[in-house]
Design a protein around this motif. Sequence first.
Motif, mmCIF file in Angstrom:
data_model
loop_
_atom_site.group_PDB
_atom_site.id
_atom_site.type_symbol
_atom_site.label_atom_id
_atom_site.label_comp_id
_atom_site.label_asym_id
_atom_site.label_seq_id
_atom_site.Cartn_x
_atom_site.Cartn_y
_atom_site.Cartn_z
ATOM 1 N N ALA A 90 18.236 -10.244 16.522
ATOM 2 C CA ALA A 90 17.375 -9.369 15.723
ATOM 3 C C ALA A 90 15.919 -9.569 16.097
ATOM 4 N N ILE A 91 15.171 -8.481 16.055
ATOM 5 C CA ILE A 91 13.723 -8.530 16.198
ATOM 6 C C ILE A 91 13.178 -8.490 14.775
ATOM 7 N N GLU A 92 12.822 -9.639 14.266
ATOM 8 C CA GLU A 92 12.471 -9.776 12.853
ATOM 9 C C GLU A 92 10.973 -9.576 12.650
ATOM 10 N N ILE A 93 10.598 -8.474 12.009
ATOM 11 C CA ILE A 93 9.185 -8.197 11.735
ATOM 12 C C ILE A 93 8.704 -9.144 10.649
ATOM 13 N N ALA A 94 7.652 -9.905 10.961
ATOM 14 C CA ALA A 94 7.126 -10.895 10.027
ATOM 15 C C ALA A 94 5.854 -10.432 9.322
ATOM 16 N N ALA A 95 5.089 -9.544 9.959
ATOM 17 C CA ALA A 95 3.820 -9.105 9.364
ATOM 18 C C ALA A 95 3.299 -7.881 10.091
ATOM 19 N N PHE A 96 2.313 -7.234 9.456
ATOM 20 C CA PHE A 96 1.595 -6.118 10.070
ATOM 21 C C PHE A 96 0.116 -6.496 10.129
ATOM 22 N N VAL A 97 -0.537 -6.189 11.247
ATOM 23 C CA VAL A 97 -1.948 -6.513 11.416
ATOM 24 C C VAL A 97 -2.666 -5.325 12.041
ATOM 25 N N LYS A 136 -1.672 0.317 12.478
ATOM 26 C CA LYS A 136 -1.403 -1.113 12.561
ATOM 27 C C LYS A 136 -0.315 -1.374 13.594
ATOM 28 N N VAL A 137 -0.140 -2.636 13.921
ATOM 29 C CA VAL A 137 0.942 -3.068 14.801
ATOM 30 C C VAL A 137 1.751 -4.115 14.048
ATOM 31 N N ALA A 138 3.016 -4.242 14.415
ATOM 32 C CA ALA A 138 3.897 -5.186 13.749
ATOM 33 C C ALA A 138 4.048 -6.443 14.596
ATOM 34 N N VAL A 139 3.974 -7.599 13.951
ATOM 35 C CA VAL A 139 4.199 -8.881 14.612
ATOM 36 C C VAL A 139 5.612 -9.323 14.270
ATOM 37 N N ALA A 140 6.391 -9.678 15.292
ATOM 38 C CA ALA A 140 7.797 -9.996 15.080
ATOM 39 C C ALA A 140 8.204 -11.229 15.876
ATOM 40 N N LYS A 141 9.350 -11.802 15.500
ATOM 41 C CA LYS A 141 9.975 -12.892 16.239
ATOM 42 C C LYS A 141 11.295 -12.394 16.807
ATOM 43 N N PHE A 142 11.626 -12.851 18.020
ATOM 44 C CA PHE A 142 12.911 -12.484 18.612
ATOM 45 C C PHE A 142 13.296 -13.521 19.653
ATOM 46 N N ALA A 143 14.588 -13.625 19.942
ATOM 47 C CA ALA A 143 15.090 -14.569 20.939
ATOM 48 C C ALA A 143 15.285 -13.835 22.255
ATOM 49 N N TRP A 144 14.816 -14.472 23.342
ATOM 50 C CA TRP A 144 14.881 -13.814 24.648
ATOM 51 C C TRP A 144 14.974 -14.885 25.733
ATOM 52 N N HIS A 145 16.013 -14.808 26.557
ATOM 53 C CA HIS A 145 16.218 -15.754 27.659
ATOM 54 C C HIS A 145 16.183 -17.213 27.190
ATOM 55 N N GLY A 146 16.897 -17.487 26.132
ATOM 56 C CA GLY A 146 17.079 -18.864 25.714
ATOM 57 C C GLY A 146 15.974 -19.474 24.886
ATOM 58 N N ARG A 147 15.001 -18.706 24.446
ATOM 59 C CA ARG A 147 13.985 -19.268 23.569
ATOM 60 C C ARG A 147 13.412 -18.201 22.646
ATOM 61 N N GLU A 148 12.877 -18.652 21.515
ATOM 62 C CA GLU A 148 12.306 -17.718 20.550
ATOM 63 C C GLU A 148 10.906 -17.324 20.988
ATOM 64 N N ARG A 149 10.618 -16.060 20.834
ATOM 65 C CA ARG A 149 9.318 -15.538 21.269
ATOM 66 C C ARG A 149 8.629 -14.796 20.142
#
Length: 325
Positions: A90-97, A136-149
């Motif tokens: 999942a690409i988890e949206i954490a905030a908007f800035v 605004k743009v959304a700031v998110a966390k996601f896993a890609w190629h073996g690490r969280e980005r």
Amino acid sequence: MPRPLWAGAISFGLVTIPVKIVSATEDHDVHFHRVHLADMGRVRTRKVCELDGEVVPQDESGKGYEIAKDQTVPVTDEELEKMPLPTAKAIEIAAFVDADTIDAVRISDSHYLAADGQVAAKPYTLLRKALERSSKVAVAKFAWHGRERLGLLRIREGAIVLHSMKWPDEVRDPQGLAPKVVEVGEEEIEQGLQLADRMTIENLSGFRAEYREVLEDIIAAKADGKPLPSPDEGGERKSGEVVDLMAALNASVKAAKESRGEDHGEEATVHEMRPAKRTGGRTAPAKKKTASSKTAAAKKTTARSTLAAKKRAGTKTAAKKRSAS
């Protein structure tokens, strides 16, 4: 549509948007093989175990982390996939800035997010419109190629774009890189601003990779047994040479005017600069190319098109092999 690189979902509060990640850019660089010059045979990179000196097959190669000298812990791909992370698929949206608060240094690779199926159409459109109207743009966390980005979601021509971002502690401090404080007069600053105005364009679509084009011409000439293109005449100024700032600005203004077809023989100075006349909000275009320059350009295009056709054929062959496998 390019082949999807990843499939998952955008997590937007309680809203889930099934998406696929596809490349937003293409690599058009010319890539070389490492060869043995004596017989032009390919030189391959072999994976050799440093303990027994044997070549290691792909199915016997894995990941390991050295925690101490002579002590390495193996980590399998299966273990990485089962990590207890909510961002695993999942690409988890954490905030908007606000978009202008993002430091461009932190932005890395870019990918498009394509709606995965009809069920994703409405929530995808909802997120797109929310970002467009809020600026605004959304700031998110996601896993890609073996690490969280860390990621950034924004809109480009109706599509959601995912930018990989550096974590805050991955950006180096630039202090100490700038030169010592020097005095710059207001007149010089104003002249620099006027020069920047002369060089202002509406978009970057006219830029092209001239180095790649010349390299393709060289390869095409060598393949056909023809003489190599001659280098441009007129040497460049030596690196580190100290020049008079005012003279450099005046020369730059003259060159900028000539490139726009505005020079009619009169001497140009930074003191005489005025904004270019605009029609309908656009700067008047430069003079058209001469017939001889068009002919030369056509010859170069023909040579490059042959090379490009070979590259496309190779790409299609590789794609068929991947599909078959």
